[in-house]
Design a protein around this motif. Sequence first.
Motif, PDB file in Angstrom:
ATOM      1  N   THR A  88       1.037  -1.204   0.037  1.00  0.00           N
ATOM      2  CA  THR A  88      -0.061  -0.067  -0.046  1.00  0.00           C
ATOM      3  C   THR A  88       0.884   1.107   0.139  1.00  0.00           C
ATOM      4  OG1 THR A  88      -0.287   0.057   2.349  1.00  0.00           O
ATOM      5  CG2 THR A  88      -1.970  -1.136   1.192  1.00  0.00           C
ATOM      6  N   LEU A  89       0.321   2.043  -0.722  1.00  0.00           N
ATOM      7  CA  LEU A  89       1.345   3.613  -0.841  1.00  0.00           C
ATOM      8  C   LEU A  89       0.150   4.634  -0.698  1.00  0.00           C
ATOM      9  CD1 LEU A  89       2.423   2.737  -4.603  1.00  0.00           C
ATOM     10  CD2 LEU A  89       3.543   2.304  -2.384  1.00  0.00           C
ATOM     11  N   ASN A  90       0.437   5.528   0.504  1.00  0.00           N
ATOM     12  CA  ASN A  90      -0.443   6.401   0.819  1.00  0.00           C
ATOM     13  C   ASN A  90       0.142   7.607   1.471  1.00  0.00           C
ATOM     14  OD1 ASN A  90      -0.222   4.810   3.445  1.00  0.00           O
ATOM     15  ND2 ASN A  90      -1.453   6.542   4.121  1.00  0.00           N
ATOM     16  N   ASP A  91      -0.397   8.821   0.816  1.00  0.00           N
ATOM     17  CA  ASP A  91       0.102  10.078   1.418  1.00  0.00           C
ATOM     18  C   ASP A  91      -0.574  10.018   2.994  1.00  0.00           C
ATOM     19  OD1 ASP A  91      -2.513  10.422   0.553  1.00  0.00           O
ATOM     20  OD2 ASP A  91      -1.985  11.975  -1.051  1.00  0.00           O
ATOM     21  N   TYR A  92       0.098  10.887   3.809  1.00  0.00           N
ATOM     22  CA  TYR A  92      -0.464  10.647   5.036  1.00  0.00           C
ATOM     23  C   TYR A  92      -0.233  12.120   6.009  1.00  0.00           C
ATOM     24  CZ  TYR A  92      -0.416   8.908  10.098  1.00  0.00           C
ATOM     25  OH  TYR A  92      -0.687   8.838  11.303  1.00  0.00           O
ATOM     26  N   PHE A  93      -1.364  12.203   6.607  1.00  0.00           N
ATOM     27  CA  PHE A  93      -1.581  13.881   7.118  1.00  0.00           C
ATOM     28  C   PHE A  93      -1.487  13.633   8.827  1.00  0.00           C
ATOM     29  CE2 PHE A  93      -3.493  14.178   3.155  1.00  0.00           C
ATOM     30  CZ  PHE A  93      -3.424  15.163   2.613  1.00  0.00           C
ATOM     31  N   HIS A  94      -0.834  14.490   9.375  1.00  0.00           N
ATOM     32  CA  HIS A  94      -0.797  14.686  10.868  1.00  0.00           C
ATOM     33  C   HIS A  94      -2.000  15.306  11.382  1.00  0.00           C
ATOM     34  CE1 HIS A  94       3.867  14.002  10.584  1.00  0.00           C
ATOM     35  NE2 HIS A  94       3.406  12.838  10.229  1.00  0.00           N
ATOM     36  N   ARG A  95      -2.475  16.186  10.852  1.00  0.00           N
ATOM     37  CA  ARG A  95      -3.763  16.644  11.513  1.00  0.00           C
ATOM     38  C   ARG A  95      -5.106  15.843  11.378  1.00  0.00           C
ATOM     39  NH1 ARG A  95      -5.470  21.995   9.267  1.00  0.00           N
ATOM     40  NH2 ARG A  95      -4.724  21.522   7.192  1.00  0.00           N
ATOM     41  N   PRO A  96      -5.917  15.876  12.103  1.00  0.00           N
ATOM     42  CA  PRO A  96      -7.273  15.098  12.139  1.00  0.00           C
ATOM     43  C   PRO A  96      -8.005  15.721  10.890  1.00  0.00           C
ATOM     44  CG  PRO A  96      -6.994  16.046  14.244  1.00  0.00           C
ATOM     45  CD  PRO A  96      -6.026  16.774  13.422  1.00  0.00           C
ATOM     46  N   TYR A  97      -8.379  14.395  10.211  1.00  0.00           N
ATOM     47  CA  TYR A  97      -8.989  14.744   8.932  1.00  0.00           C
ATOM     48  C   TYR A  97     -10.295  15.880   8.908  1.00  0.00           C
ATOM     49  CZ  TYR A  97     -13.781  12.667   9.183  1.00  0.00           C
ATOM     50  OH  TYR A  97     -15.242  12.638   9.763  1.00  0.00           O
ATOM     51  N   PHE A  98     -10.901  16.048  10.041  1.00  0.00           N
ATOM     52  CA  PHE A  98     -11.787  16.913   9.922  1.00  0.00           C
ATOM     53  C   PHE A  98     -11.399  18.432   9.931  1.00  0.00           C
ATOM     54  CE2 PHE A  98     -15.551  19.275  11.394  1.00  0.00           C
ATOM     55  CZ  PHE A  98     -16.654  18.725  10.691  1.00  0.00           C
ATOM     56  N   ASP A  99     -10.339  18.511  10.795  1.00  0.00           N
ATOM     57  CA  ASP A  99      -9.592  19.863  10.722  1.00  0.00           C
ATOM     58  C   ASP A  99      -9.160  20.065   9.459  1.00  0.00           C
ATOM     59  OD1 ASP A  99      -9.956  19.588  13.521  1.00  0.00           O
ATOM     60  OD2 ASP A  99      -7.805  19.819  14.003  1.00  0.00           O
ATOM     61  N   ILE A 100      -8.737  19.173   8.734  1.00  0.00           N
ATOM     62  CA  ILE A 100      -8.143  19.590   7.202  1.00  0.00           C
ATOM     63  C   ILE A 100      -9.405  19.881   6.355  1.00  0.00           C
ATOM     64  CG2 ILE A 100      -7.010  18.604   5.251  1.00  0.00           C
ATOM     65  CD1 ILE A 100      -5.381  16.932   7.245  1.00  0.00           C
ATOM     66  N   LEU A 101     -10.567  19.088   6.652  1.00  0.00           N
ATOM     67  CA  LEU A 101     -11.829  19.134   5.705  1.00  0.00           C
ATOM     68  C   LEU A 101     -12.209  20.794   6.330  1.00  0.00           C
ATOM     69  CD1 LEU A 101     -13.719  18.013   3.987  1.00  0.00           C
ATOM     70  CD2 LEU A 101     -14.922  17.119   5.755  1.00  0.00           C
ATOM     71  N   GLU A 102     -12.254  21.065   7.200  1.00  0.00           N
ATOM     72  CA  GLU A 102     -12.836  22.530   7.620  1.00  0.00           C
ATOM     73  C   GLU A 102     -11.957  23.640   6.711  1.00  0.00           C
ATOM     74  OE1 GLU A 102     -14.706  22.612  11.933  1.00  0.00           O
ATOM     75  OE2 GLU A 102     -12.340  22.436  11.735  1.00  0.00           O
ATOM     76  N   GLY A 103     -10.762  23.294   6.567  1.00  0.00           N
ATOM     77  CA  GLY A 103     -10.060  24.222   5.732  1.00  0.00           C
ATOM     78  C   GLY A 103     -10.486  24.096   4.293  1.00  0.00           C
ATOM     79  N   VAL A 104     -10.401  22.915   3.700  1.00  0.00           N
ATOM     80  CA  VAL A 104     -10.878  22.574   2.353  1.00  0.00           C
ATOM     81  C   VAL A 104     -12.220  23.180   1.966  1.00  0.00           C
ATOM     82  CG1 VAL A 104     -11.539  20.608   0.836  1.00  0.00           C
ATOM     83  CG2 VAL A 104      -9.310  20.467   2.131  1.00  0.00           C
ATOM     84  N   MET A 105     -13.324  23.276   3.051  1.00  0.00           N
ATOM     85  CA  MET A 105     -14.355  23.593   2.748  1.00  0.00           C
ATOM     86  C   MET A 105     -14.657  24.882   3.440  1.00  0.00           C
ATOM     87  SD  MET A 105     -15.554  20.979   1.059  1.00  0.00           S
ATOM     88  CE  MET A 105     -17.262  21.861   0.910  1.00  0.00           C
ATOM     89  N   GLY A 106     -13.629  25.756   3.630  1.00  0.00           N
ATOM     90  CA  GLY A 106     -13.575  27.048   4.199  1.00  0.00           C
ATOM     91  C   GLY A 106     -13.643  28.127   3.092  1.00  0.00           C
ATOM     92  N   THR A 107     -13.498  29.245   3.546  1.00  0.00           N
ATOM     93  CA  THR A 107     -13.394  30.491   2.858  1.00  0.00           C
ATOM     94  C   THR A 107     -11.955  31.067   2.505  1.00  0.00           C
ATOM     95  OG1 THR A 107     -13.937  31.812   4.450  1.00  0.00           O
ATOM     96  CG2 THR A 107     -15.739  31.097   3.282  1.00  0.00           C
ATOM     97  N   ASP A 108     -10.981  30.463   3.240  1.00  0.00           N
ATOM     98  CA  ASP A 108      -9.526  30.968   3.103  1.00  0.00           C
ATOM     99  C   ASP A 108      -8.832  30.128   2.118  1.00  0.00           C
ATOM    100  OD1 ASP A 108      -7.088  31.676   3.370  1.00  0.00           O
ATOM    101  OD2 ASP A 108      -6.830  31.298   5.500  1.00  0.00           O
ATOM    102  N   PRO A 109      -8.409  30.726   1.057  1.00  0.00           N
ATOM    103  CA  PRO A 109      -8.143  29.813  -0.117  1.00  0.00           C
ATOM    104  C   PRO A 109      -6.622  28.997   0.643  1.00  0.00           C
ATOM    105  CG  PRO A 109      -8.455  31.998  -1.004  1.00  0.00           C
ATOM    106  CD  PRO A 109      -8.556  32.177   0.746  1.00  0.00           C
ATOM    107  N   SER A 110      -5.996  29.367   1.470  1.00  0.00           N
ATOM    108  CA  SER A 110      -4.880  28.791   1.891  1.00  0.00           C
ATOM    109  C   SER A 110      -5.241  27.266   2.263  1.00  0.00           C
ATOM    110  CB  SER A 110      -4.037  29.552   3.051  1.00  0.00           C
ATOM    111  OG  SER A 110      -4.914  29.727   4.230  1.00  0.00           O
TER     112      SER A 110
END
Length: 550
Positions: A166-188
């Motif tokens: 298996t090959l996978n990119d991996y994130f240290h932040r909780p997925y929901f915290d990342i999702l809040e940024g992805v679905m937020g209004t700050d382009p960063s």
Amino acid sequence: MPIVNGFPWGNSMNAYNADGYYDAPNTGVVRSYDFTVARGTVAPDGYERETLLINGQYPGPLIEANWGDTIQVTVHNAITNPPEGTTLHWHGQRQYKTEAYDGVPSVSMCPIAPGSSYTYSFQANPWGSSWYHSHYSSQYAGGLWGPMVIHGPRSANYDVDLGPVTLNDYFHRPYFDILEGVMGTDPSGFRPASDNNLINGKMNFDCSTSTTANKCTNNAGVSKFQFTSGKTHLLRLINTGTQGIQKFSIDNHVMSVIATDFVPVEPYNATVVTLAVGQRTDVLVKATGKPTDIYWMRSNLAQGQCTEPANQPLALAAIYYEHANTTGVPSANSTAHVDTTDPCSNDDLASQTPSKKQAPTDPAKTIDMNVNFAINATGHLVWTINNQTFRGDYNSPLLLLAKGGNTSYPSHPEWNVYNVGSSSSVRVVVKNSTPTSHPWHFHGHEIFILAAGTGTWDGRIVNPSNPARRDVLLLPAGGYLVMQWNSDNPGVWPFHCHIAWHLSGGLYANMLENPAGIRSLNVPSTSYQVCRDWSSFTGSNLPNQIDSGL
């Protein structure tokens, strides 16, 4: 079914005369698994974090069966603090007339409520290498996935099956915290960078680069594999990641590709293999080294505007020959191959020739789709198909609505349903108006990949008498992808980008196939019970659905 020479499919079926999707034997064997989904703490690269686990494991347990067996998986939702719904999807499985077990909330089922359980039961069909994962929001980015191997007829000879890689990119932040940024209004926050890249769930991490107080241990260790001199080894490569395109190689060795996704292909050699999210490639590797040799296995996340960012793109694992010092590391003689592949496209379609020949017919129906993105009225980034983004209703699965005769949703354009009626075959021409590539996946079908490239499709089909077939292919940045399938599996089938954050942003459509046939499907009573359980849970617990739901 009788066992012939040790195989339930006997002597007559092989990769050249059997279609993995249509010719499965009925073995009468049930492979049962019991999964509990809960939060737990892991540190696969040395960085300790809370995540979602299956039976306390990361990655999740291996599911293994023979082609034609019945796979039964009982899933217990023990997610708390906070509670969340969940589902599991069995990537690439045909689910012929069993879409109720496909595991897509708001489409084939309601989510499994916290404290509740659900049993999936489906035929292992087709054979090959794959994985399973949560389809609830972006949960699988938080750890809910595992490998799956369906054993079937061999398409080439080998000595050792090394199993899933298996090959996978991996994130240290909780997925929901990342999702809040992805679905937020700050382009960063729209394009999050992964923190590491793992092979079989392991890799080192430089703890000095951590900016949090989480416990972190350097040199956590990499995965280890064993080669035997002179032997040919099967590696089942699976991109189980969230967003990144993997470029896989083995120092000083050449790979022979023998299957792409669930389809055996005429073998071809490669030094670097490209795998987008959800894709699998079976490769054979001849152990040409000396008995004391050690070599690096590598997987690099492709870089550039047409893919997704990564802070640490290189994953390593060690291959030890039979008499090598397993506490050692590869020497300078372990030489990486030069990667000359396109960073954001799959290997040439012309090289992916299925072993079993099939030619598509002229399509009964053609659908044109345009993929794009937009900033909506509230300032949020959404992804669109023909100017429509998707958002699911967890309490109203489309399959159950269609089973009840409701197949028209004029007041719910956000469900993005394309009714293909009783068409015998469907061709979809997808145009990509965005600067990024998208790994495109369709559920429940064997898919002809007719063409893919940059610019505009000129109508030519690559290898029209026997085009490539697979269930995920990259839609190139600024380009096109042409897919076709036989419309012979009644259901409401997901058609989507497999980058988790893009799917959360609505890059998804449903294919409503054979509405009359859906009415006659045998939908189990447990499908309705899981909805009653979910309704009871949501009566006093409002789900925090900030994305499409998928």
